[in-house]
Design an enzyme around this catalytic site. Structure first.
Site, PDB file in Angstrom:
ATOM      1  N   GLY A   1      -7.445   2.459  -5.450  1.00  0.00           N
ATOM      2  CA  GLY A   1      -7.299   1.023  -5.533  1.00  0.00           C
ATOM      3  C   GLY A   1      -5.866   0.660  -5.187  1.00  0.00           C
ATOM      4  O   GLY A   1      -4.923   1.346  -5.599  1.00  0.00           O
ATOM      5  N   CYS A   2      -5.670  -0.413  -4.432  1.00  0.00           N
ATOM      6  CA  CYS A   2      -4.338  -0.720  -3.903  1.00  0.00           C
ATOM      7  C   CYS A   2      -3.333  -1.024  -5.015  1.00  0.00           C
ATOM      8  O   CYS A   2      -2.210  -0.506  -5.009  1.00  0.00           O
ATOM      9  CB  CYS A   2      -4.409  -1.852  -2.895  1.00  0.00           C
ATOM     10  N   ASN A   3      -3.720  -1.853  -5.974  1.00  0.00           N
ATOM     11  CA  ASN A   3      -2.813  -2.144  -7.079  1.00  0.00           C
ATOM     12  C   ASN A   3      -2.545  -0.896  -7.908  1.00  0.00           C
ATOM     13  O   ASN A   3      -1.419  -0.643  -8.349  1.00  0.00           O
ATOM     14  CB  ASN A   3      -3.411  -3.227  -7.992  1.00  0.00           C
TER      15      ASN A   3
ATOM     16  N   THR B   1      -0.139   1.597  -6.238  1.00  0.00           N
ATOM     17  CA  THR B   1       1.218   1.059  -6.184  1.00  0.00           C
ATOM     18  C   THR B   1       1.917   1.221  -7.532  1.00  0.00           C
ATOM     19  O   THR B   1       3.077   1.670  -7.608  1.00  0.00           O
ATOM     20  CB  THR B   1       1.184  -0.422  -5.775  1.00  0.00           C
TER      21      THR B   1
END
Length: 347
Positions: free
Chosen positions: A149-151, A154
């Site tokens: 997942g991108c969040n 990060t």
């Protein structure tokens, strides 16, 4: 060797970004693209920027059409890819850009997603610090990969070095993220209309309910945390792409300023795609658009006794498609940088 590839969900943002990257990959032949409602239409009707793939037509997403390729990318909504993965046993490498195979805990899946729980696959964040080294080691020779997942990736990349080095307290973590709406996918959602987003900043999934929270906790436990407590607040802002994650943690007792910065320097010194900026410098999302780069700035605030890490990524590249292709390269024994760039697009 040239590998044949099928990409499902090819009409969406994640699928389109996977195709954009793979179109420049010298070892890949994009043979098949699939979709649901858009099946039968030319790919360029939905991805008009992919001119080199104008010869492709979207086919229905079925196990029969996806089978028979060396590599299959699944870029489907959460909860939908699991129905296909069991039918792709003969495909050498399957990479899921959805959430279906990310979580190791069935209880977390039930609490944050619901529906059938599917076996966890190798997590596709190569640079992630673990208690035994890097997640990259687990990707070598992998046949099933769960893109992140991108969040989640990060925030995990922002904090894992401090957890692994023991210089921050993983029970006191706070992350606030400015996020572009493309991270929510291409389906029509009224709260993501331009009229709702432009000129405004809109928090969502406030109060510990965002689906990426268990993924972050899972990654930080893999980095060595016995217990993780995370306050996680995403905010939609009016930019098509990008994440700017500001994460802070209480500095562990006895950790010096030198110890703290050295933890991140050691973690990413040899990483081409995760770069720690010089002291006093902080990234912008504009600096990473189109790139597989995570740029990171670190500040030690002794008045609050906290370290703050500001990380910028392109949510569709390093946050999703770039991580998937980088993980594919590693699994196949190719140079991890193949077809990926550290250079953004400006202005």
């Amino acid at each position: 060797m040239t590998y044949s590839v099928a990409v499902s969900g090819a009409s969406g943002y994640a699928g389109g970004e996977i195709l954009r990257i793979l179109a420049a990959h010298p070892d890949i032949e994009i043979r098949t693209v699939t979709a649901h409602a858009s099946a039968g239409r030319p790919l360029v009707a939905h991805q008009p920027h992919l001119r080199s793939l104008a010869h492709l037509t979207l086919q229905p997403t079925t196990p029969e059409i996806l089978a028979g390729h060396d590599i299959v990318f699944l870029a489907l909504p959460h909860g939908q890819s699991g129905q296909y993965t069991d039918a792709l046993d003969e495909v050498g490498l399957v990479i899921d850009a959805g959430a279906d195979h990310r979580l190791t805990s069935a209880a977390d899946w039930d609490a944050f997603y619901g529906g059938p729980f599917h076996e966890p696959w190798v997590y596709g964040v190569p640079e992630l610090v673990t208690a035994t080294g890097k997640q990259r080691d687990n990707l070598v020779g992998a046949h099933r990969i769960a893109a992140p997942g991108c969040n989640a990736s990060t925030v995990s990349l922002s904090l894992a070095p401090g957890v692994a080095a023991g210089v921050i307290d993983p029970t006191d973590l706070v992350s606030v993220l400015a996020v572009g709406p493309s991270g929510a996918g291409k389906s029509l959602k009224p709260h993501l209309l331009a009229a709702e987003v432009l000129g405004s900043a809109n928090p969502y999934a406030v109060g510990g309910v965002h689906r990426h929270i268990p993924e972050v906790k899972q990654a930080l436990r893999a980095a060595g945390a016995a217990e993780v407590h995370l306050s996680f607040t995403p905010v939609i802002v009016p930019m098509a792409r990008g994440i700017l994650a500001t994460s802070s943690a209480r500095i562990a007792d006895g950790a010096t300023d030198t110890d703290v910065r050295a933890a991140w320097e050691r973690a990413y010194a040899d990483e081409p795609f995760v770069q720690l900026l010089p002291e006093g410098a902080y990234p912008r999302t504009a600096d990473v658009l189109g790139a597989n780069t995570a740029l990171m700035g670190l500040h030690i605030d002794r008045d609050a006794n906290r370290v703050t890490v500001v990380t910028a990524v392109d949510n569709l590249v390093k946050g999703t498609a770039g991580a998937a292709v980088q993980s594919m390269n590693i699994a196949l024994g190719l140079d991890q940088t193949r077809a990926l760039t550290v250079n953004g697009v400006a202005p």
